[in-house]
Design a protein around this motif. Structure first.
Motif, PDB file in Angstrom:
ATOM      1  N   ASP A  16       0.865  -1.184   0.000  1.00 48.94           N
ATOM      2  CA  ASP A  16       0.000   0.000   0.000  1.00 48.94           C
ATOM      3  C   ASP A  16       0.900   1.232   0.000  1.00 48.94           C
ATOM      4  O   ASP A  16       1.421   1.623   1.039  1.00 48.94           O
ATOM      5  CB  ASP A  16      -0.908  -0.009   1.225  1.00 48.94           C
ATOM      6  CG  ASP A  16      -1.881   1.157   1.256  1.00 48.94           C
ATOM      7  OD1 ASP A  16      -1.808   2.041   0.363  1.00 48.94           O
ATOM      8  OD2 ASP A  16      -2.718   1.194   2.167  1.00 48.94           O
ATOM      9  N   PHE A  17       1.080   1.819  -1.165  1.00 53.98           N
ATOM     10  CA  PHE A  17       1.967   2.969  -1.301  1.00 53.98           C
ATOM     11  C   PHE A  17       1.211   4.292  -1.264  1.00 53.98           C
ATOM     12  O   PHE A  17       1.766   5.327  -1.615  1.00 53.98           O
ATOM     13  CB  PHE A  17       2.784   2.850  -2.592  1.00 53.98           C
ATOM     14  CG  PHE A  17       3.716   1.670  -2.574  1.00 53.98           C
ATOM     15  CD1 PHE A  17       4.884   1.722  -1.833  1.00 53.98           C
ATOM     16  CD2 PHE A  17       3.416   0.515  -3.260  1.00 53.98           C
ATOM     17  CE1 PHE A  17       5.747   0.648  -1.789  1.00 53.98           C
ATOM     18  CE2 PHE A  17       4.276  -0.572  -3.227  1.00 53.98           C
ATOM     19  CZ  PHE A  17       5.438  -0.508  -2.491  1.00 53.98           C
ATOM     20  N   THR A  18      -0.043   4.272  -0.796  1.00 58.30           N
ATOM     21  CA  THR A  18      -0.769   5.519  -0.608  1.00 58.30           C
ATOM     22  C   THR A  18      -0.177   6.256   0.592  1.00 58.30           C
ATOM     23  O   THR A  18       0.534   5.661   1.413  1.00 58.30           O
ATOM     24  CB  THR A  18      -2.268   5.259  -0.343  1.00 58.30           C
ATOM     25  OG1 THR A  18      -2.396   4.528   0.878  1.00 58.30           O
ATOM     26  CG2 THR A  18      -2.915   4.494  -1.492  1.00 58.30           C
ATOM     27  N   ARG A  19      -0.468   7.528   0.713  1.00 56.56           N
ATOM     28  CA  ARG A  19       0.031   8.307   1.844  1.00 56.56           C
ATOM     29  C   ARG A  19      -0.383   7.660   3.159  1.00 56.56           C
ATOM     30  O   ARG A  19       0.437   7.446   4.052  1.00 56.56           O
ATOM     31  CB  ARG A  19      -0.482   9.746   1.764  1.00 56.56           C
ATOM     32  CG  ARG A  19      -0.019  10.609   2.931  1.00 56.56           C
ATOM     33  CD  ARG A  19      -0.612  12.019   2.844  1.00 56.56           C
ATOM     34  NE  ARG A  19      -0.117  12.833   3.930  1.00 56.56           N
ATOM     35  CZ  ARG A  19      -0.631  12.830   5.164  1.00 56.56           C
ATOM     36  NH1 ARG A  19      -1.660  12.038   5.465  1.00 56.56           N
ATOM     37  NH2 ARG A  19      -0.123  13.607   6.103  1.00 56.56           N
ATOM     38  N   ASP A  20      -1.672   7.339   3.283  1.00 54.29           N
ATOM     39  CA  ASP A  20      -2.164   6.732   4.520  1.00 54.29           C
ATOM     40  C   ASP A  20      -1.509   5.383   4.785  1.00 54.29           C
ATOM     41  O   ASP A  20      -1.175   5.058   5.927  1.00 54.29           O
ATOM     42  CB  ASP A  20      -3.685   6.569   4.477  1.00 54.29           C
ATOM     43  CG  ASP A  20      -4.420   7.888   4.606  1.00 54.29           C
ATOM     44  OD1 ASP A  20      -3.795   8.894   5.003  1.00 54.29           O
ATOM     45  OD2 ASP A  20      -5.629   7.915   4.294  1.00 54.29           O
ATOM     46  N   GLY A  21      -1.305   4.591   3.739  1.00 52.01           N
ATOM     47  CA  GLY A  21      -0.666   3.293   3.904  1.00 52.01           C
ATOM     48  C   GLY A  21       0.765   3.415   4.396  1.00 52.01           C
ATOM     49  O   GLY A  21       1.198   2.665   5.271  1.00 52.01           O
ATOM     50  N   GLU A  48       5.451  -2.771  -9.448  1.00 57.10           N
ATOM     51  CA  GLU A  48       4.107  -3.000  -9.989  1.00 57.10           C
ATOM     52  C   GLU A  48       3.103  -1.944  -9.547  1.00 57.10           C
ATOM     53  O   GLU A  48       1.970  -1.940 -10.004  1.00 57.10           O
ATOM     54  CB  GLU A  48       3.623  -4.392  -9.597  1.00 57.10           C
ATOM     55  CG  GLU A  48       4.458  -5.482 -10.252  1.00 57.10           C
ATOM     56  CD  GLU A  48       3.956  -6.867  -9.913  1.00 57.10           C
ATOM     57  OE1 GLU A  48       2.773  -7.010  -9.566  1.00 57.10           O
ATOM     58  OE2 GLU A  48       4.762  -7.808 -10.003  1.00 57.10           O
ATOM     59  N   ARG A  49       3.502  -1.076  -8.672  1.00 56.31           N
ATOM     60  CA  ARG A  49       2.630   0.005  -8.165  1.00 56.31           C
ATOM     61  C   ARG A  49       3.373   1.335  -8.223  1.00 56.31           C
ATOM     62  O   ARG A  49       3.228   2.182  -7.359  1.00 56.31           O
ATOM     63  CB  ARG A  49       2.223  -0.305  -6.727  1.00 56.31           C
ATOM     64  CG  ARG A  49       1.409  -1.574  -6.612  1.00 56.31           C
ATOM     65  CD  ARG A  49       1.545  -2.168  -5.222  1.00 56.31           C
ATOM     66  NE  ARG A  49       1.066  -3.523  -5.180  1.00 56.31           N
ATOM     67  CZ  ARG A  49       1.806  -4.589  -5.480  1.00 56.31           C
ATOM     68  NH1 ARG A  49       3.050  -4.463  -5.842  1.00 56.31           N
ATOM     69  NH2 ARG A  49       1.294  -5.792  -5.423  1.00 56.31           N
ATOM     70  N   PHE A  50       4.182   1.497  -9.244  1.00 60.83           N
ATOM     71  CA  PHE A  50       5.082   2.645  -9.328  1.00 60.83           C
ATOM     72  C   PHE A  50       4.351   3.982  -9.299  1.00 60.83           C
ATOM     73  O   PHE A  50       4.789   4.914  -8.633  1.00 60.83           O
ATOM     74  CB  PHE A  50       5.958   2.540 -10.580  1.00 60.83           C
ATOM     75  CG  PHE A  50       6.993   3.621 -10.649  1.00 60.83           C
ATOM     76  CD1 PHE A  50       8.100   3.590  -9.812  1.00 60.83           C
ATOM     77  CD2 PHE A  50       6.848   4.677 -11.527  1.00 60.83           C
ATOM     78  CE1 PHE A  50       9.059   4.589  -9.860  1.00 60.83           C
ATOM     79  CE2 PHE A  50       7.798   5.684 -11.584  1.00 60.83           C
ATOM     80  CZ  PHE A  50       8.906   5.640 -10.752  1.00 60.83           C
ATOM     81  N   LEU A  54       5.120   6.767  -6.491  1.00 58.85           N
ATOM     82  CA  LEU A  54       5.688   8.063  -6.842  1.00 58.85           C
ATOM     83  C   LEU A  54       4.749   9.209  -6.487  1.00 58.85           C
ATOM     84  O   LEU A  54       5.175  10.237  -5.968  1.00 58.85           O
ATOM     85  CB  LEU A  54       6.016   8.094  -8.342  1.00 58.85           C
ATOM     86  CG  LEU A  54       6.783   9.291  -8.840  1.00 58.85           C
ATOM     87  CD1 LEU A  54       8.140   9.407  -8.142  1.00 58.85           C
ATOM     88  CD2 LEU A  54       6.969   9.191 -10.347  1.00 58.85           C
ATOM     89  N   ARG A  55       3.470   9.029  -6.732  1.00 62.13           N
ATOM     90  CA  ARG A  55       2.483  10.087  -6.504  1.00 62.13           C
ATOM     91  C   ARG A  55       2.192  10.306  -5.011  1.00 62.13           C
ATOM     92  O   ARG A  55       2.065  11.433  -4.563  1.00 62.13           O
ATOM     93  CB  ARG A  55       1.197   9.757  -7.256  1.00 62.13           C
ATOM     94  CG  ARG A  55       0.111  10.806  -7.128  1.00 62.13           C
ATOM     95  CD  ARG A  55      -1.171  10.446  -7.905  1.00 62.13           C
ATOM     96  NE  ARG A  55      -1.671   9.120  -7.593  1.00 62.13           N
ATOM     97  CZ  ARG A  55      -1.593   8.066  -8.398  1.00 62.13           C
ATOM     98  NH1 ARG A  55      -1.010   8.156  -9.573  1.00 62.13           N
ATOM     99  NH2 ARG A  55      -2.096   6.900  -8.032  1.00 62.13           N
ATOM    100  N   GLU A  56       2.092   9.222  -4.243  1.00 60.65           N
ATOM    101  CA  GLU A  56       1.672   9.352  -2.846  1.00 60.65           C
ATOM    102  C   GLU A  56       2.702   8.878  -1.829  1.00 60.65           C
ATOM    103  O   GLU A  56       2.883   9.500  -0.792  1.00 60.65           O
ATOM    104  CB  GLU A  56       0.380   8.561  -2.613  1.00 60.65           C
ATOM    105  CG  GLU A  56      -0.823   9.127  -3.348  1.00 60.65           C
ATOM    106  CD  GLU A  56      -2.101   8.481  -2.867  1.00 60.65           C
ATOM    107  OE1 GLU A  56      -2.298   8.419  -1.647  1.00 60.65           O
ATOM    108  OE2 GLU A  56      -2.886   8.037  -3.723  1.00 60.65           O
TER     109      GLU A  56
END
Length: 83
Positions: A16-21, A48-50, A54-56
């Protein structure tokens, strides 16, 4: 993904590469290790979730570094393109 790493039955692997994750993962790690600072923190296995990483994810690491929670940040992976 690589399933060769042992994961206890009480845990579940999550990418989970989101900010919250990222923030949740760092908070959990700080608590588990009993520290209030991490010297070096990487986003790892983000190939696989680049876009999400990168964004979050990376800005979340930069935020933690600015707050002094993390000393240095980076990103890395373990796969290379086939030639």
């Amino acid at each position: 993904m690589d399933e060769s790493l042992a994961v206890p039955a009480t845990h579940r692997r999550v990418w989970d590469f989101t900010r919250d994750g990222v923030l949740r993962s760092v908070e959990d790690s700080l608590e588990r290790m009993g520290v209030d600072h991490i010297d070096l923190l990487f986003l790892h296995d983000a190939e696989e979730r680049f876009d999400d990483a990168l964004r979050e994810g990376y800005p979340a690491l930069a935020e933690l570094r600015a707050q002094g929670v993390v000393g240095a940040i980076g990103a890395g992976g373990c796969t290379t393109p086939a030639s």
